[in-house]
Design an enzyme around this catalytic site. Structure first.
Site, PDB file in Angstrom:
ATOM      1  N   GLU A   1      -0.432  -2.822  -6.649  1.00 46.62           N
ATOM      2  CA  GLU A   1      -0.052  -1.883  -7.710  1.00 46.62           C
ATOM      3  C   GLU A   1      -1.297  -1.372  -8.436  1.00 46.62           C
ATOM      4  O   GLU A   1      -1.384  -0.191  -8.772  1.00 46.62           O
ATOM      5  CB  GLU A   1       0.894  -2.543  -8.708  1.00 46.62           C
ATOM      6  CG  GLU A   1       2.269  -2.848  -8.158  1.00 46.62           C
ATOM      7  CD  GLU A   1       3.220  -1.675  -8.173  1.00 46.62           C
ATOM      8  OE1 GLU A   1       2.874  -0.611  -8.731  1.00 46.62           O
ATOM      9  OE2 GLU A   1       4.312  -1.823  -7.609  1.00 46.62           O
TER      10      GLU A   1
ATOM     11  N   TYR B   1       9.646  -1.642   3.236  1.00 50.90           N
ATOM     12  CA  TYR B   1       9.378  -1.999   1.847  1.00 50.90           C
ATOM     13  C   TYR B   1      10.644  -1.810   1.004  1.00 50.90           C
ATOM     14  O   TYR B   1      11.031  -2.688   0.225  1.00 50.90           O
ATOM     15  CB  TYR B   1       8.218  -1.163   1.291  1.00 50.90           C
ATOM     16  CG  TYR B   1       8.006  -1.364  -0.182  1.00 50.90           C
ATOM     17  CD1 TYR B   1       7.409  -2.522  -0.659  1.00 50.90           C
ATOM     18  CD2 TYR B   1       8.426  -0.405  -1.100  1.00 50.90           C
ATOM     19  CE1 TYR B   1       7.241  -2.725  -2.019  1.00 50.90           C
ATOM     20  CE2 TYR B   1       8.255  -0.601  -2.457  1.00 50.90           C
ATOM     21  CZ  TYR B   1       7.667  -1.758  -2.903  1.00 50.90           C
ATOM     22  OH  TYR B   1       7.501  -1.958  -4.251  1.00 50.90           O
TER      23      TYR B   1
ATOM     24  N   TRP C   1       2.021   5.354  -2.714  1.00 52.70           N
ATOM     25  CA  TRP C   1       2.372   3.995  -2.313  1.00 52.70           C
ATOM     26  C   TRP C   1       2.298   3.854  -0.802  1.00 52.70           C
ATOM     27  O   TRP C   1       1.938   2.804  -0.291  1.00 52.70           O
ATOM     28  CB  TRP C   1       3.761   3.639  -2.851  1.00 52.70           C
ATOM     29  CG  TRP C   1       4.097   2.207  -2.655  1.00 52.70           C
ATOM     30  CD1 TRP C   1       5.117   1.709  -1.894  1.00 52.70           C
ATOM     31  CD2 TRP C   1       3.427   1.061  -3.192  1.00 52.70           C
ATOM     32  NE1 TRP C   1       5.121   0.329  -1.937  1.00 52.70           N
ATOM     33  CE2 TRP C   1       4.092  -0.089  -2.731  1.00 52.70           C
ATOM     34  CE3 TRP C   1       2.331   0.893  -4.032  1.00 52.70           C
ATOM     35  CZ2 TRP C   1       3.701  -1.383  -3.068  1.00 52.70           C
ATOM     36  CZ3 TRP C   1       1.944  -0.394  -4.370  1.00 52.70           C
ATOM     37  CH2 TRP C   1       2.625  -1.504  -3.888  1.00 52.70           C
TER      38      TRP C   1
END
Length: 104
Positions: free
Chosen positions: A42, A20, A50
């Protein structure tokens, strides 16, 4: 803070986080499907890590029609009910229904 290879220290916690960081984080996006994916993830991440959301990314992709916003716009109450039962995405009890409805 960065590591010796120039990567942010938070990115060295797992392979998905490294990928990522290296391939997506901070990169501009213009594709509508990618933008819808990022907004969905999100929104799901709020208050969570995350790394957890990245681990469930494929589940979100399956649950939300490959992040096809036009297809998700056609979701109805039965789809919301399906999402609330889907272990492949984050479901946080009574708060899940409004979040699922927000996306649909």
């Amino acid at each position: 803070m960065t590591t010796g290879d120039g990567r942010c220290s938070w990115a060295d916690t797992s392979e998905p986080m490294r990928a990522y960081h290296d391939d997506e984080w901070g990169a501009p996006m213009r594709d509508e499907s990618q933008l819808f994916e990022r907004m969905t993830l999100e929104g799901a991440q709020a208050g969570l890590s995350w790394s957890l959301i990245l681990a469930k990314r494929d589940g979100y992709r399956r649950a939300f029609a490959g992040f096809d916003a036009a297809a998700v716009a056609l979701f109805d109450d039965s789809d919301v009910a399906r999402l609330l039962q889907d272990a492949g995405i984050v479901r946080t009890g009574p708060r899940s229904s409004p979040r699922c409805r927000m996306l649909v």
